[in-house]
Scaffold this active site. Structure first.
Site, PDB file in Angstrom:
ATOM      1  N   HIS A 162      36.379  -9.803  47.326  1.00  0.00           N
ATOM      2  CA  HIS A 162      37.283 -11.115  47.556  1.00  0.00           C
ATOM      3  C   HIS A 162      37.235 -11.956  46.464  1.00  0.00           C
ATOM      4  O   HIS A 162      36.551 -11.991  45.538  1.00  0.00           O
ATOM      5  CB  HIS A 162      36.488 -11.913  48.742  1.00  0.00           C
ATOM      6  CG  HIS A 162      37.354 -12.937  49.235  1.00  0.00           C
ATOM      7  ND1 HIS A 162      37.396 -14.306  48.728  1.00  0.00           N
ATOM      8  CD2 HIS A 162      38.107 -13.010  50.247  1.00  0.00           C
ATOM      9  CE1 HIS A 162      38.107 -14.984  49.269  1.00  0.00           C
ATOM     10  NE2 HIS A 162      38.765 -14.205  50.548  1.00  0.00           N
ATOM     11  N   GLU A 197      45.625 -10.543  49.479  1.00  0.00           N
ATOM     12  CA  GLU A 197      45.638 -11.955  49.627  1.00  0.00           C
ATOM     13  C   GLU A 197      45.929 -12.593  48.002  1.00  0.00           C
ATOM     14  O   GLU A 197      45.014 -12.653  47.154  1.00  0.00           O
ATOM     15  CB  GLU A 197      43.874 -12.350  49.668  1.00  0.00           C
ATOM     16  CG  GLU A 197      43.697 -11.858  51.125  1.00  0.00           C
ATOM     17  CD  GLU A 197      42.058 -12.529  51.596  1.00  0.00           C
ATOM     18  OE1 GLU A 197      41.771 -13.021  52.602  1.00  0.00           O
ATOM     19  OE2 GLU A 197      41.287 -12.097  50.641  1.00  0.00           O
TER      20      GLU A 197
END
Length: 269
Positions: free
Chosen positions: A106, A178
């Site tokens: 992430h 993302e």
């Protein structure tokens, strides 16, 4: 497992560190009840796979209520499976608990904790060797045109899978696109940008023999209403703070159920 429908959609939620344990347990119970009764997720042949990723202490509580309708995962994992690694949680332990997915790479892990591409590759390998589906987070750091963004994302995917490929270890891959600049933003990237980038990533996945069954989902300020707009280009969405209200998850499942079953089959648990 049941018969995999023509198109399997994925809806995921990461709680990050927003909730207390009590709130996380209550939220997971609400989500599990929605999943047990919603036609998008109820039953072995349901067209949508829903996964939730609470903080480590709340994983057992999530698993206790998840049943067969919700997959549970971890927000991170160690590069190693056992050893003197104070504070780390291994993929082996997550799998032992009953987790099925785990976040890897992430943007916040990369930015706040200095995770390099070598670390991301090692964690991707650790996930796959423990039969956890890595939710592999990729995305461009700065605003770029879709072609440049997709090229960077594809480079990150291949880098993350380098050690697993060398080791001959594969499995379910969930690619979470993302854009770093869109995480936490008031609104997501434009629909056109998301669709074009994800279509280019999808073409790369389909052209790779070990990735043709991978899923591509979109995160980055994703919330209710977005899947309807981009559903022809993605295999689902990865929700954050917009899912803190459990009713928003129900709304996204409604959207997923309304999407046409199109595209090539995707693997599912």
């Amino acid at each position: 497992m049941g018969t995999v429908p023509e198109r399997t959609l994925w809806v995921g939620v990461s709680l990050k560190m927003y909730f207390s344990h009590a709130r996380a347990a209550s939220w997971c119970a609400q989500i599990a009840e929605i999943a047990r009764t919603h036609p998008a997720t109820a039953g072995p042949d349901a067209p949508v796979k829903l996964f939730v990723i609470p903080s480590f202490p709340s994983i057992p509580a999530a698993l206790a209520v998840a049943g067969d309708a919700v997959l549970v995962g971890g927000q991170d994992l160690a590069t190693e499976d056992v050893g003197a690694y104070t504070g780390e949680v291994s993929g082996a332990e997550l799998a032992e608990l009953g987790c099925r997915v785990v976040e890897v790479g992430h943007a916040e892990r990369r930015r706040l904790f200095g995770e390099t591409e070598d670390v991301v590759a090692a964690k991707t390998l650790a996930a796959l060797r423990n039969r956890l589906a890595p939710v592999l987070c990729i995305g461009e750091a700065d605003v770029a045109d879709p072609e440049a963004a997709a090229a960077e994302c594809i480079r990150q995917i291949d880098s993350a899978l380098s050690l697993a490929r060398e080791s001959g270890i594969g499995g379910q891959i969930i690619v979470a696109y993302e854009p770093h600049w869109a995480i936490g933003a008031a609104i997501p990237a434009s629909d056109e940008h998301i669709r074009r980038v994800c279509m280019l990533i999808r073409a790369h996945l389909d052209a790779s023999s070990d990735l043709s069954q991978a899923a591509i989902i979109y995160g980055g300020s994703a919330g209710p209403g977005l899947l309807t707009s981009i559903g022809d280009s993605v295999d689902g969405v990865f929700l954050g703070r917009f899912a803190h209200d459990a009713s928003a998850v129900r709304s996204v499942l409604d959207e997923a159920l309304a999407l046409p079953a199109a595209g090539s089959p995707r693997a599912a648990f």
